[in-house]
Design an enzyme around this catalytic site. Structure first.
Site, PDB file in Angstrom:
ATOM      1  N   GLY A  86      58.575  50.493  64.931  1.00  0.00           N
ATOM      2  CA  GLY A  86      57.564  50.622  63.884  1.00  0.00           C
ATOM      3  C   GLY A  86      57.663  49.358  63.056  1.00  0.00           C
ATOM      4  O   GLY A  86      57.575  48.262  63.584  1.00  0.00           O
ATOM      5  N   GLU A  87      57.882  49.519  61.769  1.00  0.00           N
ATOM      6  CA  GLU A  87      58.043  48.359  60.889  1.00  0.00           C
ATOM      7  C   GLU A  87      59.280  48.625  60.027  1.00  0.00           C
ATOM      8  O   GLU A  87      59.299  49.558  59.230  1.00  0.00           O
ATOM      9  CB  GLU A  87      56.763  48.194  60.055  1.00  0.00           C
ATOM     10  CG  GLU A  87      56.845  47.139  58.995  1.00  0.00           C
ATOM     11  CD  GLU A  87      57.327  45.800  59.530  1.00  0.00           C
ATOM     12  OE1 GLU A  87      56.756  45.288  60.511  1.00  0.00           O
ATOM     13  OE2 GLU A  87      58.311  45.277  58.976  1.00  0.00           O
ATOM     14  N   SER A  88      60.309  47.789  60.209  1.00  0.00           N
ATOM     15  CA  SER A  88      61.599  48.073  59.567  1.00  0.00           C
ATOM     16  C   SER A  88      61.501  48.079  58.048  1.00  0.00           C
ATOM     17  O   SER A  88      62.185  48.866  57.375  1.00  0.00           O
ATOM     18  CB  SER A  88      62.648  47.067  60.025  1.00  0.00           C
ATOM     19  OG  SER A  88      62.263  45.742  59.705  1.00  0.00           O
ATOM     20  N   GLU A 112      60.749  53.784  75.508  1.00  0.00           N
ATOM     21  CA  GLU A 112      60.061  55.082  75.399  1.00  0.00           C
ATOM     22  C   GLU A 112      58.606  55.012  75.851  1.00  0.00           C
ATOM     23  O   GLU A 112      57.964  56.043  75.992  1.00  0.00           O
ATOM     24  CB  GLU A 112      60.145  55.605  73.953  1.00  0.00           C
ATOM     25  CG  GLU A 112      59.284  54.884  72.926  1.00  0.00           C
ATOM     26  CD  GLU A 112      59.861  53.552  72.454  1.00  0.00           C
ATOM     27  OE1 GLU A 112      60.907  53.128  72.988  1.00  0.00           O
ATOM     28  OE2 GLU A 112      59.256  52.935  71.568  1.00  0.00           O
ATOM     29  N   HIS A 127      61.156  48.603  73.883  1.00  0.00           N
ATOM     30  CA  HIS A 127      60.687  49.986  73.723  1.00  0.00           C
ATOM     31  C   HIS A 127      60.732  50.724  75.056  1.00  0.00           C
ATOM     32  O   HIS A 127      59.708  50.817  75.731  1.00  0.00           O
ATOM     33  CB  HIS A 127      59.237  49.987  73.235  1.00  0.00           C
ATOM     34  CG  HIS A 127      59.036  49.482  71.850  1.00  0.00           C
ATOM     35  ND1 HIS A 127      59.018  50.310  70.753  1.00  0.00           N
ATOM     36  CD2 HIS A 127      58.838  48.240  71.374  1.00  0.00           C
ATOM     37  CE1 HIS A 127      58.824  49.595  69.660  1.00  0.00           C
ATOM     38  NE2 HIS A 127      58.714  48.333  70.005  1.00  0.00           N
ATOM     39  N   ILE A 154      57.439  44.301  71.443  1.00  0.00           N
ATOM     40  CA  ILE A 154      56.291  44.269  70.519  1.00  0.00           C
ATOM     41  C   ILE A 154      56.773  43.719  69.173  1.00  0.00           C
ATOM     42  O   ILE A 154      57.488  44.407  68.445  1.00  0.00           O
ATOM     43  CB  ILE A 154      55.677  45.677  70.336  1.00  0.00           C
ATOM     44  CG1 ILE A 154      55.320  46.296  71.694  1.00  0.00           C
ATOM     45  CG2 ILE A 154      54.453  45.611  69.421  1.00  0.00           C
ATOM     46  CD1 ILE A 154      55.057  47.790  71.648  1.00  0.00           C
ATOM     47  N   ARG A 155      56.424  42.472  68.868  1.00  0.00           N
ATOM     48  CA  ARG A 155      56.900  41.814  67.637  1.00  0.00           C
ATOM     49  C   ARG A 155      58.392  42.119  67.416  1.00  0.00           C
ATOM     50  O   ARG A 155      58.825  42.531  66.339  1.00  0.00           O
ATOM     51  CB  ARG A 155      56.064  42.240  66.427  1.00  0.00           C
ATOM     52  CG  ARG A 155      54.650  41.712  66.476  1.00  0.00           C
ATOM     53  CD  ARG A 155      53.841  42.091  65.254  1.00  0.00           C
ATOM     54  NE  ARG A 155      53.646  43.528  65.140  1.00  0.00           N
ATOM     55  CZ  ARG A 155      52.809  44.241  65.874  1.00  0.00           C
ATOM     56  NH1 ARG A 155      52.061  43.644  66.795  1.00  0.00           N
ATOM     57  NH2 ARG A 155      52.695  45.527  65.724  1.00  0.00           N
ATOM     58  N   CYS A 172      63.900  48.371  68.541  1.00  0.00           N
ATOM     59  CA  CYS A 172      63.033  47.422  67.829  1.00  0.00           C
ATOM     60  C   CYS A 172      63.261  47.507  66.313  1.00  0.00           C
ATOM     61  O   CYS A 172      64.305  47.089  65.839  1.00  0.00           O
ATOM     62  CB  CYS A 172      61.583  47.621  68.243  1.00  0.00           C
ATOM     63  SG  CYS A 172      60.586  46.145  67.974  1.00  0.00           S
ATOM     64  N   ARG A 217      64.273  39.081  62.728  1.00  0.00           N
ATOM     65  CA  ARG A 217      63.005  39.819  62.817  1.00  0.00           C
ATOM     66  C   ARG A 217      61.922  38.933  63.432  1.00  0.00           C
ATOM     67  O   ARG A 217      61.891  37.732  63.193  1.00  0.00           O
ATOM     68  CB  ARG A 217      62.522  40.259  61.437  1.00  0.00           C
ATOM     69  CG  ARG A 217      63.338  41.376  60.830  1.00  0.00           C
ATOM     70  CD  ARG A 217      62.769  41.805  59.479  1.00  0.00           C
ATOM     71  NE  ARG A 217      61.422  42.330  59.607  1.00  0.00           N
ATOM     72  CZ  ARG A 217      60.413  41.982  58.822  1.00  0.00           C
ATOM     73  NH1 ARG A 217      60.571  41.092  57.865  1.00  0.00           N
ATOM     74  NH2 ARG A 217      59.229  42.511  59.002  1.00  0.00           N
TER      75      ARG A 217
HETATM   76  N1  GLN Z   1      58.495  43.503  63.647  1.00  0.00           N
HETATM   77  C1  GLN Z   1      58.912  44.828  63.301  1.00  0.00           C
HETATM   78  C2  GLN Z   1      59.939  44.824  62.171  1.00  0.00           C
HETATM   79  O1  GLN Z   1      60.330  43.815  61.691  1.00  0.00           O
HETATM   80  C3  GLN Z   1      59.480  45.567  64.480  1.00  0.00           C
HETATM   81  C4  GLN Z   1      58.401  45.813  65.515  1.00  0.00           C
HETATM   82  C5  GLN Z   1      58.603  47.048  66.340  1.00  0.00           C
HETATM   83  O2  GLN Z   1      59.380  47.925  66.024  1.00  0.00           O
HETATM   84  N2  GLN Z   1      57.813  47.161  67.388  1.00  0.00           N
HETATM   85  O3  GLN Z   1      60.349  45.880  61.776  1.00  0.00           O
END
Ligand code: GLN
Length: 203
Positions: free
Chosen positions: A48-50, A184, A182, A141-142, A80, A109
Site C-alpha cells: 500500500g503506502e507506508s 499475493e 507482491h 509496484i513502486r 512492499c 523507499r
Molecule cells: N512506495 C510505497 C511506500 O513507500 C510502497 C508501494 C507498495 O507497497 N506497493 O510505502
C-alpha cells in the site's frame, strides 16, 4: 497445527493476502483493532503506502500494540510497504515517518523508481517450498529495495537481471519475513507457505 494469521487491514491489498494465506493452509482474518490483534498468532503487513499505513496505525491506536507484539516475538510478514514498516531504518522517508521495526535492514523507499516504477521478474527465493517448481514470479509496484542487511538478518532473494541486478528484495530475520514484491497477486502461494511454515515453527 492450525494457525491464525491476521492481515493488517488499514489500507492496501488485504483481500489478496487473506486468499493467499488461506491457500497456504492458515486461518486468515483482517485486523483493524487491538481485540482482533490479540486473537492472531502472526500478522501480515500488506503493500500500500507506508506513510499512510503509519498514520493509520497511530489513528487506530494500533502502532504501540503491534510493536509490542513484534517485540514479544510475534511472527510477521511485510510485503512492499509492509517491508518498510518492519525495517529498522528507512531512506527517502517523509518527515516524521516511523516504522514498527524488527528487521535489521535499511530500506530505500521507491528505490526502483529511478529506473522504472513497476515491473515483473523471476526470482530464486531461498527457503520457499517446492523450489523445483521453478522461480517465483515477482511483481514490483513502486517498491523499496534493501540497501543494508545487519548481521542478524539473512538475504533470501536478489534481483537477477536488468539494471537493478543484485539488489536485495527478500530478507528473513528469525520469524520475520520481508519482500519488496507482491506474491499475493500472482496465484503462486509459495512465499505465503514459507511464512505459514515459519509461524508453525515458532509455536
Ligand atoms: N512506495 C510505497 C511506500 O513507500 C510502497 C508501494 C507498495 O507497497 N506497493 O510505502
Amino acid at each position: 497445527m492450525d494457525v491464525t494469521v491476521g492481515v493488517l487491514a488499514l489500507q492496501g491489498d488485504v483481500r489478496e493476502h487473506v486468499a493467499a494465506l488461506s491457500s497456504a493452509g492458515a486461518r486468515a482474518v483482517p485486523v483493524r483493532r487491538t481485540s482482533e490483534l490479540d486473537g492472531v498468532d502472526a500478522l501480515v503487513l500488506p503493500g500500500g503506502e507506508s506513510t499512510t499505513i503509519d498514520k493509520l496505525l497511530r489513528a487506530f491506536d494500533l502502532f504501540e500494540p503491534v510493536q509490542a507484539r513484534l517485540r514479544a516475538g510475534m511472527p510477521a510478514y511485510g510485503s512492499c510497504a509492509g517491508m518498510i514498516l518492519l525495517a529498522d531504518r528507512v531512506l527517502d522517508a517523509i518527515d516524521g515517518q516511523r516504522t514498527l521495526g524488527g528487521v535489521d535492514i535499511t530500506v530505500r523507499r521507491n528505490a526502483f523508481g529511478r529506473q522504472v516504477d513497476s515491473f515483473e521478474t523471476d526470482l530464486q527465493v531461498t527457503g520457499v517450498p517446492d523450489a523445483e517448481q521453478g522461480p517465483v514470479h515477482a511483481v514490483f509496484i513502486r517498491a523499496p529495495w534493501v540497501e543494508e542487511v545487519g548481521p542478524a538478518a539473512t538475504v533470501l532473494a536478489r534481483v537477477q537481471d536488468g539494471a537493478a541486478a543484485g539488489r536485495i528484495v527478500a530478507v528473513r530475520q528469525g520469524s520475520l519475513l520481508v519482500t519488496s514484491f507482491h506474491p499475493e497477486v500472482t496465484g503462486d502461494d509459495r512465499v505465503h507457505r514459507l511464512f505459514v511454515g515459519m509461524v508453525r515453527d515458532s509455536r
